[in-house]
Each structure stands twice: as C-alpha cells, then as structure tokens.
Scaffold this motif. Structure first.
Motif, PDB file in Angstrom:
ATOM      1  N   ALA A   1     -12.705  -4.437  -1.713  1.00  0.00           N
ATOM      2  CA  ALA A   1     -11.455  -4.688  -2.670  1.00  0.00           C
ATOM      3  C   ALA A   1     -11.280  -3.476  -3.787  1.00  0.00           C
ATOM      4  O   ALA A   1     -12.229  -3.059  -4.220  1.00  0.00           O
ATOM      5  CB  ALA A   1     -11.710  -5.918  -3.324  1.00  0.00           C
TER       6      ALA A   1
ATOM      7  N   TYR B   1     -11.704  -9.891  -6.542  1.00  0.00           N
ATOM      8  CA  TYR B   1     -11.936 -11.324  -6.482  1.00  0.00           C
ATOM      9  C   TYR B   1     -13.053 -11.691  -7.107  1.00  0.00           C
ATOM     10  O   TYR B   1     -14.290 -11.024  -6.722  1.00  0.00           O
ATOM     11  CB  TYR B   1     -11.701 -11.938  -5.214  1.00  0.00           C
ATOM     12  CG  TYR B   1     -12.672 -13.146  -4.885  1.00  0.00           C
ATOM     13  CD1 TYR B   1     -12.601 -14.136  -5.609  1.00  0.00           C
ATOM     14  CD2 TYR B   1     -13.483 -13.154  -3.918  1.00  0.00           C
ATOM     15  CE1 TYR B   1     -13.521 -15.271  -5.523  1.00  0.00           C
ATOM     16  CE2 TYR B   1     -14.096 -14.463  -3.511  1.00  0.00           C
ATOM     17  CZ  TYR B   1     -14.360 -15.367  -4.285  1.00  0.00           C
ATOM     18  OH  TYR B   1     -14.947 -16.378  -4.153  1.00  0.00           O
TER      19      TYR B   1
ATOM     20  N   LYS C   1     -14.042 -18.463  -9.228  1.00  0.00           N
ATOM     21  CA  LYS C   1     -13.420 -19.602  -8.308  1.00  0.00           C
ATOM     22  C   LYS C   1     -12.983 -20.574  -9.427  1.00  0.00           C
ATOM     23  O   LYS C   1     -13.469 -20.960 -10.304  1.00  0.00           O
ATOM     24  CB  LYS C   1     -14.130 -20.124  -7.394  1.00  0.00           C
ATOM     25  CG  LYS C   1     -14.707 -19.443  -6.535  1.00  0.00           C
ATOM     26  CD  LYS C   1     -15.796 -19.916  -5.614  1.00  0.00           C
ATOM     27  CE  LYS C   1     -16.559 -19.300  -4.600  1.00  0.00           C
ATOM     28  NZ  LYS C   1     -17.443 -18.242  -4.912  1.00  0.00           N
TER      29      LYS C   1
ATOM     30  N   SER D   1     -20.276 -10.764   4.087  1.00  0.00           N
ATOM     31  CA  SER D   1     -19.813 -12.339   4.347  1.00  0.00           C
ATOM     32  C   SER D   1     -18.539 -12.126   4.857  1.00  0.00           C
ATOM     33  O   SER D   1     -17.938 -13.035   5.597  1.00  0.00           O
ATOM     34  CB  SER D   1     -20.052 -13.001   3.260  1.00  0.00           C
ATOM     35  OG  SER D   1     -19.323 -12.765   2.247  1.00  0.00           O
TER      36      SER D   1
ATOM     37  N   SER E   1     -16.085 -17.655   2.909  1.00  0.00           N
ATOM     38  CA  SER E   1     -16.464 -16.867   1.826  1.00  0.00           C
ATOM     39  C   SER E   1     -15.005 -16.259   1.555  1.00  0.00           C
ATOM     40  O   SER E   1     -14.234 -16.015   2.435  1.00  0.00           O
ATOM     41  CB  SER E   1     -17.314 -15.618   2.532  1.00  0.00           C
ATOM     42  OG  SER E   1     -17.589 -14.653   1.296  1.00  0.00           O
ATOM     43  N   GLY E   2     -14.713 -16.331   0.184  1.00  0.00           N
ATOM     44  CA  GLY E   2     -13.408 -16.056  -0.318  1.00  0.00           C
ATOM     45  C   GLY E   2     -13.033 -14.672   0.222  1.00  0.00           C
ATOM     46  O   GLY E   2     -11.807 -14.691   1.010  1.00  0.00           O
ATOM     47  N   SER E   3     -13.728 -13.699   0.218  1.00  0.00           N
ATOM     48  CA  SER E   3     -13.410 -12.256   0.586  1.00  0.00           C
ATOM     49  C   SER E   3     -12.972 -12.137   2.281  1.00  0.00           C
ATOM     50  O   SER E   3     -12.192 -11.512   2.770  1.00  0.00           O
ATOM     51  CB  SER E   3     -14.278 -11.170   0.390  1.00  0.00           C
ATOM     52  OG  SER E   3     -15.339 -11.580   0.935  1.00  0.00           O
TER      53      SER E   3
ATOM     54  N   ARG F   1      -9.371 -12.007   3.757  1.00  0.00           N
ATOM     55  CA  ARG F   1      -8.721 -10.537   3.807  1.00  0.00           C
ATOM     56  C   ARG F   1      -9.028  -9.925   5.168  1.00  0.00           C
ATOM     57  O   ARG F   1      -8.349  -8.984   5.645  1.00  0.00           O
ATOM     58  CB  ARG F   1      -8.920  -9.919   2.653  1.00  0.00           C
ATOM     59  CG  ARG F   1      -8.406 -10.517   1.024  1.00  0.00           C
ATOM     60  CD  ARG F   1      -8.750  -9.606   0.028  1.00  0.00           C
ATOM     61  NE  ARG F   1     -10.200  -8.979   0.034  1.00  0.00           N
ATOM     62  CZ  ARG F   1     -10.958  -9.010  -0.998  1.00  0.00           C
ATOM     63  NH1 ARG F   1     -10.657  -9.824  -1.988  1.00  0.00           N
ATOM     64  NH2 ARG F   1     -12.401  -8.545  -0.940  1.00  0.00           N
TER      65      ARG F   1
ATOM     66  N   SER G   1     -23.215 -12.833  -4.859  1.00  0.00           N
ATOM     67  CA  SER G   1     -21.761 -12.817  -5.769  1.00  0.00           C
ATOM     68  C   SER G   1     -21.422 -14.451  -6.274  1.00  0.00           C
ATOM     69  O   SER G   1     -20.924 -14.529  -6.986  1.00  0.00           O
ATOM     70  CB  SER G   1     -20.772 -12.094  -4.553  1.00  0.00           C
ATOM     71  OG  SER G   1     -20.985 -12.520  -3.230  1.00  0.00           O
ATOM     72  N   ARG G   2     -21.791 -15.205  -5.229  1.00  0.00           N
ATOM     73  CA  ARG G   2     -21.446 -16.412  -5.525  1.00  0.00           C
ATOM     74  C   ARG G   2     -21.780 -17.327  -6.847  1.00  0.00           C
ATOM     75  O   ARG G   2     -21.348 -17.504  -7.792  1.00  0.00           O
ATOM     76  CB  ARG G   2     -21.907 -17.637  -4.120  1.00  0.00           C
ATOM     77  CG  ARG G   2     -21.144 -18.852  -4.540  1.00  0.00           C
ATOM     78  CD  ARG G   2     -21.114 -19.605  -3.277  1.00  0.00           C
ATOM     79  NE  ARG G   2     -20.133 -18.899  -2.237  1.00  0.00           N
ATOM     80  CZ  ARG G   2     -20.056 -19.503  -1.081  1.00  0.00           C
ATOM     81  NH1 ARG G   2     -20.467 -20.603  -0.612  1.00  0.00           N
ATOM     82  NH2 ARG G   2     -19.061 -18.895  -0.087  1.00  0.00           N
TER      83      ARG G   2
ATOM     84  N   MET H   1     -20.518 -14.790  -9.928  1.00  0.00           N
ATOM     85  CA  MET H   1     -19.271 -15.371 -10.468  1.00  0.00           C
ATOM     86  C   MET H   1     -18.967 -16.616 -11.032  1.00  0.00           C
ATOM     87  O   MET H   1     -18.497 -16.645 -12.112  1.00  0.00           O
ATOM     88  CB  MET H   1     -18.114 -14.940  -9.084  1.00  0.00           C
ATOM     89  CG  MET H   1     -18.207 -16.020  -8.021  1.00  0.00           C
ATOM     90  SD  MET H   1     -16.744 -15.446  -7.088  1.00  0.00           S
ATOM     91  CE  MET H   1     -17.127 -14.138  -5.970  1.00  0.00           C
TER      92      MET H   1
ATOM     93  N   ASP I   1     -19.043  -3.379  -5.802  1.00  0.00           N
ATOM     94  CA  ASP I   1     -19.159  -4.793  -5.670  1.00  0.00           C
ATOM     95  C   ASP I   1     -20.262  -5.412  -6.022  1.00  0.00           C
ATOM     96  O   ASP I   1     -20.905  -4.943  -6.618  1.00  0.00           O
ATOM     97  CB  ASP I   1     -18.815  -5.161  -4.042  1.00  0.00           C
ATOM     98  CG  ASP I   1     -17.396  -4.657  -3.594  1.00  0.00           C
ATOM     99  OD1 ASP I   1     -16.503  -5.130  -4.304  1.00  0.00           O
ATOM    100  OD2 ASP I   1     -17.359  -4.078  -2.478  1.00  0.00           O
TER     101      ASP I   1
HETATM  102  C1  DP6 Z   1     -17.340  -8.486  -5.517  1.00  0.00           C
HETATM  103  O1  DP6 Z   1     -16.291 -13.209  -1.332  1.00  0.00           O
HETATM  104  O2  DP6 Z   1     -18.706 -12.791  -1.036  1.00  0.00           O
HETATM  105  O3  DP6 Z   1     -16.886  -8.313  -3.203  1.00  0.00           O
HETATM  106  O4  DP6 Z   1     -16.321 -16.569  -1.976  1.00  0.00           O
HETATM  107  O5  DP6 Z   1     -18.551 -16.859  -3.012  1.00  0.00           O
HETATM  108  O6  DP6 Z   1     -18.422 -16.103  -0.688  1.00  0.00           O
HETATM  109  P1  DP6 Z   1     -17.827 -16.119  -1.941  1.00  0.00           P
HETATM  110  O7  DP6 Z   1     -17.932 -14.590  -2.636  1.00  0.00           O
HETATM  111  P2  DP6 Z   1     -17.436 -13.306  -1.788  1.00  0.00           P
HETATM  112  O8  DP6 Z   1     -17.147 -12.356  -3.049  1.00  0.00           O
HETATM  113  C2  DP6 Z   1     -16.723 -11.004  -3.183  1.00  0.00           C
HETATM  114  C3  DP6 Z   1     -16.748 -10.304  -4.505  1.00  0.00           C
HETATM  115  C4  DP6 Z   1     -16.545  -9.068  -4.508  1.00  0.00           C
HETATM  116  C5  DP6 Z   1     -15.067  -8.477  -4.956  1.00  0.00           C
HETATM  117  C6  DP6 Z   1     -14.086  -8.761  -3.722  1.00  0.00           C
HETATM  118  O9  DP6 Z   1     -14.436  -8.691  -2.612  1.00  0.00           O
HETATM  119  O10 DP6 Z   1     -12.855  -8.736  -3.932  1.00  0.00           O
END
Ligand code: DP6
Length: 333
Positions: free
Chosen positions: A13, A17, A20, A105, A137-139, A142, A191-192, A195, A282
């Motif tokens: 990124a 991100y 949540k 992830s 996983s959020g990322s 993408r 990261s979970r 954040m 990250d």
């Molecule tokens: C710092 O997607 O690993 O890389 O949604 O809890 O599985 P979860 O988290 P994740 O978080 C990525 C955080 C980051 C920034 C980013 O990739 O945007």
C-alpha cells in the motif's frame, strides 16, 4: 474431481489501510491505494473432496490447529456467501524468498478465494471475488487486481471492494520497489492486533484517517501526471503517519527496529545525493524503497554498498489474481 489452481501476487500500500470500522466484515475507516508486485506471489490449489472437513497444506506441510482453522473459517464464510456445501483440500505455496519476513496474507487470501470459488463450480465477477477476499484479510481485496489498485471503503459488505486505477491494470509510471529485509524475525504485534489497539486508543488515529483523504487525492493526481517524486513523497509521508498512530496507542508500540532507522538513513543519504528514492513500511520492520524502474538496479547497488548485510529484493508492477490451470473456466468480469 478437478483441482483448480490460482496465483495471486502480493501488494504494497502507498496509502495505508490501518483500522476497521467493522471487525467482522472488515470494513476500513479509509480508502487505501496499493501497487501489486510481480515478484512475490502465492499459488493455491483447491480440490473438492468427499471428506467431512477441509484440509490445508502450506509450503508442503499439513497444517492443524490455528493455521488450519484460519483457512476453514474463511472457507465457511465463502460457503455461507455462495451457498456451496463443498469441502476442499487446499494446497498453498508462498513464493516469497524464505525468511524474508514478507509473507503476505494479501496474496494468500486472494489466491484462496479464487481457487476455492472455482472449486465450488462458480464463475464470479471480480468485484465479488474482491469483496470475498476482503473477509479473509482486508489487503487481500486489492490483490485481485494488477497495477495500482484502490480499495473503496464503502459502507458495508456489499459496497467495500477494490478496483484497479487503470481499466487495463497496466502501470504507465516507471516504478519499482526494492524490499530491504532488515529483519526476518516474526513481528510481535500482528497487523490485526496493532490496528485494533490503535483505533481504540490512539488520539492520533482520527488525524491519520483525515489525512488519508487528502493523500489519496494527491497521489492519484501524481500517478496520472506520472510524477514519481510526488508519488514517493506522499507514500512516505502517509506510511510515517500510520506508524505515528501506533506510538500514540495504549500500550504504545512500534514496528521500527534499530536496523529500520539505519535503512531509512541510507535512503535519505541517497536522496541527498540526488537519487529519486522514497520508502514505505507495513506492520513490520522491513523497508520498501520506491524508485524509478530504470534506476532500480543502480539504486539497489548504491544501497547495498551502504547496507552490505541487508538482503534486497527488487520488484516491478505485477498482474491481478488468476486461475492458471483451467481452460473451461474463463475469468468473469
Ligand atoms: C500495514 O490486511 O493484513 O499492510 O484485514 O486484519 O487481515 P487484516 O489486516 P491486513 O493489514 C494490512 C495493513 C498494512 C497496510 C495495507 O496493506 O494497506
């Protein structure tokens, strides 16, 4: 029964991100923007089985306990969303140099989503695949697409998904990333966890979310204008703001190691010499250098001279996730 194999590349990124609004559905507080990379990817096969439970092999090792239940819980989400009752044998390999601390992830859940949905016999639009991957996983939402990708936060499960900045998923900007592996140790705060603590406790968090809006607009303009210097400046600043929120959390935490600061100093030194190079980071101590594709080898050599013991991995823009072994399943758009 037919096995389906998918490949998904990892993404880094440039606008982060980090937090949540909804933990269950993984709905973020802000839009984020990433670059999918060619070098690091996960290859995952899914085979329909008649057994009562799913199985999971990772990098050649049969998994049990927490690693297995992470996959089966995600497959339960996919089954609930698609109406399938099919159990699967999952076999996944991470093509990330060993001990690089870059295992992701994002590529993992993107590849798992594609392979599993294909094994359920479904041809889903990529927007749906992005939404589903997000639940793992959020990322990961993408990594469904190649090139520059924006995750639009949306308001709920149906409206939160990624889209590519360019319809053809090509990158016109001459950009590369060099991953500096300053430490291969597993991170202490995932990261979970990280954040969640920051969202709940850091007074800096709302300021980060607000500045992401400005940074996102500005970086999209800079990408359009093919202004890599601007892209680098904005990405570096956005990453540092994300990491600053963690220092304000209770308890405070940081992903920086002493070696991280040494690597950053080397990048700043090259910049002072006139090289175009910026960094992002990250949820770990490794540093990713943003530079021109044409200058990447030269910059890598300069950095290697300053950081002789640091492993460096060069990557360029990469493609979206795809099924690689099936003629019968055409990718749906
Ligand atoms: C710092 O997607 O690993 O890389 O949604 O809890 O599985 P979860 O988290 P994740 O978080 C990525 C955080 C980051 C920034 C980013 O990739 O945007």
């Amino acid at each position: 029964m037919q096995t389906y194999t998918a490949i998904a590349h990892t993404n880094i990124a440039l606008i982060k991100y980090w937090g949540k609004k909804d933990d269950k559905f993984i709905i973020p507080f802000n839009n984020s923007l990433s670059l999918t990379l060619d070098r690091f990817y996960t290859k995952t096969s899914a085979q329909p089985i008649t057994a009562a439970t799913d199985s999971f092999v990772l990098d050649g090792q049969a998994q049990s306990g927490a690693a297995l239940s992470k996959v089966t819980s995600f497959l339960d989400i996919l089954r609930a969303e698609t109406g399938s009752t099919q159990r699967l044998a999952i076999n996944s390999t991470n093509h990330v140099p060993t001990a690089a601390g870059l295992a992701s992830s994002a590529s993992g859940f993107a590849a798992l989503t594609l392979a599993s949905c294909a094994a359920f016999g479904l041809q889903l639009p990529r927007r749906t695949l992005s939404r589903l991957a997000r639940r793992g996983s959020g990322s990961a939402c993408r990594s469904i697409y190649g090139g520059f990708v924006e995750w639009k936060k949306g308001q709920d499960d149906l409206t939160s998904f990624a889209t590519p900045l360019a319809a053809n998923e090509q990158v016109d900007l001459d950009i590369a990333m060099i991953a500096l592996v300053v430490s291969a140790q597993a991170k202490k705060v995932t990261s979970r966890q990280g954040m969640a603590t920051t969202v709940a406790t850091s007074p800096f968090y709302p300021a980060f979310v607000k500045s992401c809006e400005t940074d996102l607009l500005a970086i999209k303009q800079a990408i359009d204008a093919q202004d890599l210097e601007k892209v680098g400046q904005i990405a570096e600043s956005n990453a540092l703001k994300m990491h600053a929120t963690n220092l304000g959390a209770t308890p405070p935490f940081s992903y920086f190691l002493p070696e991280t600061l040494v690597a950053i100093a080397a990048i700043q030194q090259l910049r002072a010499k006139g090289f175009l190079c910026y960094f992002t980071m990250d949820a770990g101590p490794n540093v990713k250098v943003i530079c021109r594709g044409q200058e990447a080898l030269k910059i890598q050599a300069e950095l290697q001279a300053l950081l002789p013991n640091t492993e460096m991995l060069l990557a360029y823009p990469g493609p979206g996730a795809k099924i690689v072994n099936s003629e019968s399943l055409k990718e749906a758009h």
